[in-house]
Design a protein around this motif. Structure first.
Motif, PDB file in Angstrom:
ATOM      1  N   LEU A 213      -1.067 -16.944  -4.290  1.00  0.00           N
ATOM      2  CA  LEU A 213      -1.240 -16.370  -3.262  1.00  0.00           C
ATOM      3  C   LEU A 213      -2.209 -15.075  -3.093  1.00  0.00           C
ATOM      4  O   LEU A 213      -3.263 -14.893  -2.678  1.00  0.00           O
ATOM      5  N   GLY A 214      -1.689 -14.106  -4.284  1.00  0.00           N
ATOM      6  CA  GLY A 214      -2.313 -12.874  -4.443  1.00  0.00           C
ATOM      7  C   GLY A 214      -3.678 -13.207  -4.835  1.00  0.00           C
ATOM      8  O   GLY A 214      -4.706 -12.133  -4.649  1.00  0.00           O
ATOM      9  N   GLN A 215      -3.886 -14.327  -5.642  1.00  0.00           N
ATOM     10  CA  GLN A 215      -5.428 -14.227  -5.882  1.00  0.00           C
ATOM     11  C   GLN A 215      -6.388 -14.975  -5.016  1.00  0.00           C
ATOM     12  O   GLN A 215      -7.411 -14.778  -5.098  1.00  0.00           O
ATOM     13  N   ARG A 216      -5.691 -15.198  -3.882  1.00  0.00           N
ATOM     14  CA  ARG A 216      -6.484 -15.975  -2.803  1.00  0.00           C
ATOM     15  C   ARG A 216      -6.540 -14.791  -1.434  1.00  0.00           C
ATOM     16  O   ARG A 216      -7.127 -15.599  -0.550  1.00  0.00           O
ATOM     17  N   LEU A 217      -6.232 -14.083  -1.557  1.00  0.00           N
ATOM     18  CA  LEU A 217      -6.207 -13.140  -0.195  1.00  0.00           C
ATOM     19  C   LEU A 217      -7.197 -11.933  -0.328  1.00  0.00           C
ATOM     20  O   LEU A 217      -6.678 -10.804  -0.664  1.00  0.00           O
ATOM     21  N   PRO A 218      -8.645 -12.066  -0.118  1.00  0.00           N
ATOM     22  CA  PRO A 218      -9.318 -10.812  -0.181  1.00  0.00           C
ATOM     23  C   PRO A 218      -9.300 -10.062   0.901  1.00  0.00           C
ATOM     24  O   PRO A 218      -8.695 -10.241   2.004  1.00  0.00           O
ATOM     25  N   MET A 219      -9.592  -8.756   0.516  1.00  0.00           N
ATOM     26  CA  MET A 219      -9.839  -7.723   1.515  1.00  0.00           C
ATOM     27  C   MET A 219     -11.044  -7.737   2.247  1.00  0.00           C
ATOM     28  O   MET A 219     -11.999  -8.220   1.741  1.00  0.00           O
ATOM     29  N   GLY A 220     -11.262  -7.345   3.396  1.00  0.00           N
ATOM     30  CA  GLY A 220     -12.473  -7.592   4.366  1.00  0.00           C
ATOM     31  C   GLY A 220     -13.281  -6.209   3.665  1.00  0.00           C
ATOM     32  O   GLY A 220     -12.756  -5.569   2.714  1.00  0.00           O
ATOM     33  N   SER A 221     -14.574  -6.232   4.088  1.00  0.00           N
ATOM     34  CA  SER A 221     -15.447  -5.140   3.741  1.00  0.00           C
ATOM     35  C   SER A 221     -15.730  -4.248   4.682  1.00  0.00           C
ATOM     36  O   SER A 221     -16.213  -4.644   5.815  1.00  0.00           O
ATOM     37  N   ILE A 222     -15.401  -2.988   4.511  1.00  0.00           N
ATOM     38  CA  ILE A 222     -15.455  -2.142   5.638  1.00  0.00           C
ATOM     39  C   ILE A 222     -15.705  -0.573   5.185  1.00  0.00           C
ATOM     40  O   ILE A 222     -15.153  -0.228   4.148  1.00  0.00           O
ATOM     41  N   GLY A 223     -16.549  -0.085   5.943  1.00  0.00           N
ATOM     42  CA  GLY A 223     -16.767   1.448   5.983  1.00  0.00           C
ATOM     43  C   GLY A 223     -16.911   2.173   7.387  1.00  0.00           C
ATOM     44  O   GLY A 223     -16.869   1.257   8.449  1.00  0.00           O
ATOM     45  N   LYS A 224     -16.389   3.338   7.380  1.00  0.00           N
ATOM     46  CA  LYS A 224     -16.545   4.150   8.528  1.00  0.00           C
ATOM     47  C   LYS A 224     -17.240   5.165   8.534  1.00  0.00           C
ATOM     48  O   LYS A 224     -17.092   5.943   7.536  1.00  0.00           O
ATOM     49  N   ALA A 225     -18.475   5.357   9.530  1.00  0.00           N
ATOM     50  CA  ALA A 225     -19.072   6.440   9.424  1.00  0.00           C
ATOM     51  C   ALA A 225     -18.957   7.337  10.682  1.00  0.00           C
ATOM     52  O   ALA A 225     -18.873   6.856  11.673  1.00  0.00           O
ATOM     53  N   ILE A 226     -18.625   8.552  10.589  1.00  0.00           N
ATOM     54  CA  ILE A 226     -18.387   9.399  11.468  1.00  0.00           C
ATOM     55  C   ILE A 226     -19.593  10.588  11.721  1.00  0.00           C
ATOM     56  O   ILE A 226     -19.525  11.498  10.722  1.00  0.00           O
TER      57      ILE A 226
END
Ligand SMILES: Cc1cc2nc3c(=O)[nH]c(=O)nc-3n(C[C@H](O)[C@H](O)[C@H](O)COP(=O)(O)OP(=O)(O)OC[C@H]3O[C@@H](n4cnc5c(N)ncnc54)[C@H](O)[C@@H]3O)c2cc1C
Length: 493
Positions: free
Chosen positions: A327-340
């Motif tokens: 399970l841990g091998q198969r749940l990737p994080m999304g790709s995100i940045g925040k610019a303020i």
């Protein structure tokens, strides 16, 4: 229950506002110098881990929270501005039915205020700007062509209806789980959002919610996420995920969202240890030996309150059962940045704009007015998500800034080109997050491995927003998971 005790004098200093402990004087190679014992070792000082600690302590247990970073809050972080203000680099909004984060904030005296939402939203599509009111018949839906609107409305109703068939505590048991989990959201959208403008709206909603493209997500997972956007008495809806007024973006925290974990950590005092990344969790008789840099904790139970892909980077002895490990091998994080971008004033308001953009192009395709409640300065916050974030992997901070400000100028005019300061938070480059806002499930994962998400492995219990039944992926889900895991662990002590 054993009272918390320290087997070696802890060479520590009380840390700043959080009142948390920073281990000092522990040179590399002398990591075994400090040892503590507790009923429960908690890995991760985000909202989930800290909430678990609060409830475990309230239940009479001793705890040590091991946090890898030099701060608490994980995916929630305040960024200090040169003008003395504060903005948020991670989670910031809360909305209706997010009752547990609200109750926690209330208990800590952290107030909320309404997200700035006066005036028109802006649709930027095919090179054309269309301001639109959100209090009309269409609500917050951007004014695309009539056929597209009808198609998008039908798709939304269909998704909400399908989501109602997904049990939030076990999405993999839905009657159509297999069928929905073997296709991507993209496959389903292509068959159902057949008008291009409708597909555009659903695509933007998808990247805004998950920071992942529709081709990356399991349809079942998307339905679960919609189902989870509610509470025990309000079924989840797609609208609640996407809306500002009445939805997940409705309110913000006075002083910034990190006030919540900082104040919570302060109530826990030196139970919270910073700069302590956990490297291994080993079973030794009836105890667990949790080894972090600079500190080892002997505990009867362990709560792992980090995103599944981060939990998978810890060494377990004995190995975790295959289902949990995979399970841990198969749940990737999304790709995100925040610019303020910070300006002297929120100048777009004078043009009748509320700062919220939906766009089909550029680096930033979704923005918000992040100015403080008194509007003493202006702040434009933009999300950089999924393909757009990945496209900038190798870009310098200056290159990202240039790309973002070009978009802001397109949406809000030339004044946007000259902020007084500019902040960028790239979550994909954060070693103890590796992306955000959430670890999502591609096809085939929930039905094959979902049951391992919360199932304890002997004395190791799992928390974190990804394990929540309601508002998974959100601060509320993190708090709920901490509350749930404490209830799970206390009777076992
Ligand atoms: C850009 C962005 C925008 C978001 N917007 C919103 C929003 O507007 N509203 C909302 O509700 N939610 C939002 N979220 C999501 C929200 O921030 C998260 O759901 C929530 O904060 C998760 O809390 P958590 O405690 O489950 O996990 P985390 O916050 O990830 O906490 C895990 C902690 O564990 C630590 N850790 C990791 N590995 C180890 C290790 N080996 N040893 C010790 N410690 C470790 C980490 O440093 C971290 O502090 C956003 C997230 C991001 C990134």
């Amino acid at each position: 229950m054993a009272r918390e005790r320290q087997t070696l004098s802890r060479r520590s200093l009380l840390g700043g506002a959080a009142g948390a402990v920073t281990l000092t004087g522990l040179a590399a190679g002398t990591a075994s110098a400090a040892t503590r014992s507790a009923d429960v070792a908690i890995v991760g000082g985000g909202l989930a881990g800290l909430t678990a600690a609060r409830d475990l302590v309230a239940g009479g247990a001793s705890v040590v929270v091991l946090e890898a970073r030099d701060r608490v809050g994980g995916r929630v972080v305040n960024l200090k501005l040169a003008n003395g203000g504060v903005t948020e680099g991670g989670g910031e909004f809360i909305g209706p039915t997010q009752n547990r984060i609200k109750a926690l904030a209330d208990s800590l005296g952290v107030a909320t205020f309404t997200t700035y939402n006066t005036g028109n939203n802006l649709l930027y599509k095919d090179g054309k700007k269309t301001p639109y009111a959100t209090d009309g018949l269409l609500g917050s839906v951007p004014p695309i062509d009539v056929a597209g609107l009808a198609n998008a409305a039908a798709v939304q109703a269909e998704l909400d209806g399908m989501a109602k068939q997904v049990p939030v505590d076990a999405p993999w048991t839905a009657a159509k789980a297999e069928e929905w989990d073997r296709q991507t959201f993209e496959t389903w959208l292509r068959a159902n959002a057949v008008i291009p403008s409708a597909k555009f709206l659903l695509d933007v909603a998808c990247t805004s919610i998950f920071s992942a493209e529709p081709r990356e997500l399991s349809l079942l997972y998307v339905l679960f996420y919609i189902a989870a956007a509610g509470d025990e008495s309000h079924p989840g809806t797609l609208e609640r995920l996407t809306d500002t007024a009445g939805g997940a973006q409705e309110s913000r925290f006075v002083g910034g969202s990190q006030q919540v974990p900082i104040k919570l950590a302060a109530t826990l005092g030196d139970r919270v240890v910073l700069n302590a990344p956990v490297r291994s969790i080993a079973k030794s008789g009836s105890q667990y030996v949790v080894t972090a840099d600079g500190l080892t904790v002997n505990a009867r139970r362990v709560v792992v309150a980090v995103p599944p892909p981060l939990a998978a980077r810890i060494t377990y002895d004995p190995l975790l059962p295959a289902a949990r490990d995979q399970l841990g091998q198969r749940l990737p994080m999304g790709s995100i940045g925040k610019a303020i971008a910070i300006y002297d004033t929120p100048f777009w308001r004078a043009d009748g704009l509320n700062g919220q953009v939906v766009s089909d192009s550029g680096t930033v395709r979704s923005t918000f007015d992040n100015s403080p409640p008194d509007a003493s300065y202006g702040a434009l916050m933009g999300f950089i998500e999924a393909d757009q974030m990945r496209a900038l992997d190798g870009a310098s901070a200056d290159q990202v800034r240039a790309a973002v400000l070009k978009d802001y100028a397109t949406y809000f005019g030339d004044k946007a080109k000259s902020p007084t300061s500019f902040l960028l938070q790239r979550w994909d480059n954060e070693g103890f997050s590796r992306g955000g806002p959430v670890a999502y499930a591609p096809p085939g994962v929930l039905t094959q491995y979902g049951a391992a998400l919360r199932a304890p492995v002997e004395g190791i219990h799992w928390a974190g927003t990804e394990t929540s039944t309601y508002w998974t992926g959100y601060m509320d889900g993190a708090v709920r998971s901490g509350e749930r895991v404490a209830k799970e662990v206390l009777p076992t002590l």
